[in-house]
Write a protein that holds these residues in place. Structure first.
Motif, short mmCIF file in Angstrom:
data_model
loop_
_atom_site.label_atom_id
_atom_site.label_comp_id
_atom_site.label_asym_id
_atom_site.label_seq_id
_atom_site.Cartn_x
_atom_site.Cartn_y
_atom_site.Cartn_z
N GLU A 1 -42.97 -7.22 40.01
CA GLU A 1 -44.14 -6.60 40.60
C GLU A 1 -44.50 -7.32 41.90
O GLU A 1 -44.16 -8.49 42.09
N THR A 2 -45.20 -6.63 42.78
CA THR A 2 -45.71 -7.23 44.01
C THR A 2 -47.22 -6.99 44.08
O THR A 2 -47.75 -6.15 43.35
N PRO A 3 -47.90 -7.70 44.97
CA PRO A 3 -49.33 -7.43 45.16
C PRO A 3 -49.60 -6.05 45.74
O PRO A 3 -50.74 -5.59 45.72
N LEU A 4 -48.57 -5.42 46.27
CA LEU A 4 -48.70 -4.09 46.86
C LEU A 4 -48.60 -3.05 45.75
O LEU A 4 -47.53 -2.85 45.16
N THR A 5 -49.69 -2.40 45.44
CA THR A 5 -49.76 -1.48 44.32
C THR A 5 -48.70 -0.39 44.43
O THR A 5 -48.57 0.26 45.47
N GLY A 6 -47.93 -0.23 43.34
CA GLY A 6 -46.93 0.83 43.30
C GLY A 6 -45.58 0.47 43.87
O GLY A 6 -44.66 1.29 43.84
N PHE A 7 -45.45 -0.76 44.40
CA PHE A 7 -44.16 -1.19 44.95
C PHE A 7 -43.65 -2.42 44.22
O PHE A 7 -44.43 -3.27 43.79
N TYR A 8 -42.32 -2.49 44.10
CA TYR A 8 -41.66 -3.55 43.35
C TYR A 8 -40.63 -4.24 44.24
O TYR A 8 -39.99 -3.60 45.09
N GLU A 9 -40.45 -5.55 43.99
CA GLU A 9 -39.40 -6.29 44.68
C GLU A 9 -38.13 -6.21 43.85
O GLU A 9 -38.13 -6.53 42.66
N VAL A 10 -37.04 -5.78 44.48
CA VAL A 10 -35.75 -5.68 43.82
C VAL A 10 -34.83 -6.74 44.41
O VAL A 10 -34.68 -6.84 45.63
N ARG A 11 -34.23 -7.53 43.55
CA ARG A 11 -33.24 -8.52 43.99
C ARG A 11 -31.90 -8.14 43.40
O ARG A 11 -31.77 -7.92 42.20
N LEU A 12 -30.88 -8.04 44.27
CA LEU A 12 -29.55 -7.62 43.85
C LEU A 12 -28.68 -8.84 43.54
O LEU A 12 -28.95 -9.96 43.98
N GLU A 13 -27.61 -8.59 42.80
CA GLU A 13 -26.65 -9.65 42.52
C GLU A 13 -26.03 -10.21 43.79
O GLU A 13 -25.56 -11.35 43.83
#
Length: 246
Positions: free
Chosen positions: A48-60
């Protein structure tokens, strides 16, 4: 959730089957089903991020970006918080934490360690190359760093690749009976005794460095994971570590 996104396509075509990383159904959905051009993205984590409705995705692959819960929109870049004391780079804070965690997992016998006689007050990790002039300059200051209570742990980063002179010399260093003496000899431009045929971690450390954002040498990583590119004088390093205030 099918979108064409050329900027990321080169690093995300491999398909991995991963378990859900959290109980949050949105995170589980993104982890399992995020796709580009019909190909599953190699998702390592979703947060989760502080930005409502947006997520941080980290790839391999090490890439990071932000997406909505449906995976319909991507934002590539750093996320900043407009805090009372100025802008805070939340993306860089996350990268720092990852660097610190991954470096902490490297055992001492895979590092070339220089420490003083007293217990160290701080430890830095340096990605280095024996053929790099600024690496040699930094290595000349290692005794002074040790005197100030700073342990220096070296990892290998042959800037010209594994087949370069640096790649061969670094493998010789890590294969030597006394790696610290071999590294010092290499930094002085002297011949390093021994071969490079042992089972050594040089290539693994080279790829780790690239994954952690190392682009050249020396690359200094502070205990909190901050990456400092290039040569830094000993006194300035001590200040960055908060040791001159003690």
């Amino acid at each position: 959730m099918r979108r064409s996104f050329p900027v990321l396509a080169g690093g995300v075509l491999a398909a991995l089957s991963l378990p859900a990383l959290a109980q949050d159904p949105a995170i589980a959905q993104l982890t399992e089903h995020l796709e580009v051009d019909g190909q599953k993205m190699p998702v390592k984590s979703v947060e989760e991020t502080p930005l409502t409705g947006f997520y941080e995705v980290r790839l391999e692959t090490g890439e990071r970006f932000y997406t909505d819960v449906q995976g319909d929109y991507f934002l590539v870049g750093d996320l900043y918080e407009n805090a009372d004391d100025g802008l805070v780079n939340l993306s860089e804070k996350a990268r720092n934490a990852e660097r610190a965690e991954r470096l902490a997992a490297i055992p001492d016998d895979e590092r070339v360690v220089f420490r003083g006689t007293d217990a160290p007050k701080a430890r830095i990790t340096v990605f280095t190359d024996t053929t790099c002039p600024y690496c040699r300059h930094l290595h000349e200051e290692v005794p002074r760093l040790n005197e100030m209570g700073i342990e220096v742990d070296y990892l290998a980063f042959p800037r010209g690749g594994m087949s370069s002179q640096g790649g061969r010399e670094l493998q010789q260093v890590w294969c030597a009976d006394n790696a610290s003496e071999a590294l010092t000899a290499g930094m002085r431009g002297e011949t390093i005794d021994g071969d490079a045929s042992c089972d050594n971690p040089v290539e693994e450390q080279y790829h780790l460095g690239m994954a952690l954002g190392v682009q050249g040498t020396p690359a200094i990583v502070l205990p909190d994971g901050r990456l400092v590119p290039g040569y830094v004088p000993a006194e300035r390093l001590a200040t960055m570590l908060g040791l001159n205030d003690q």
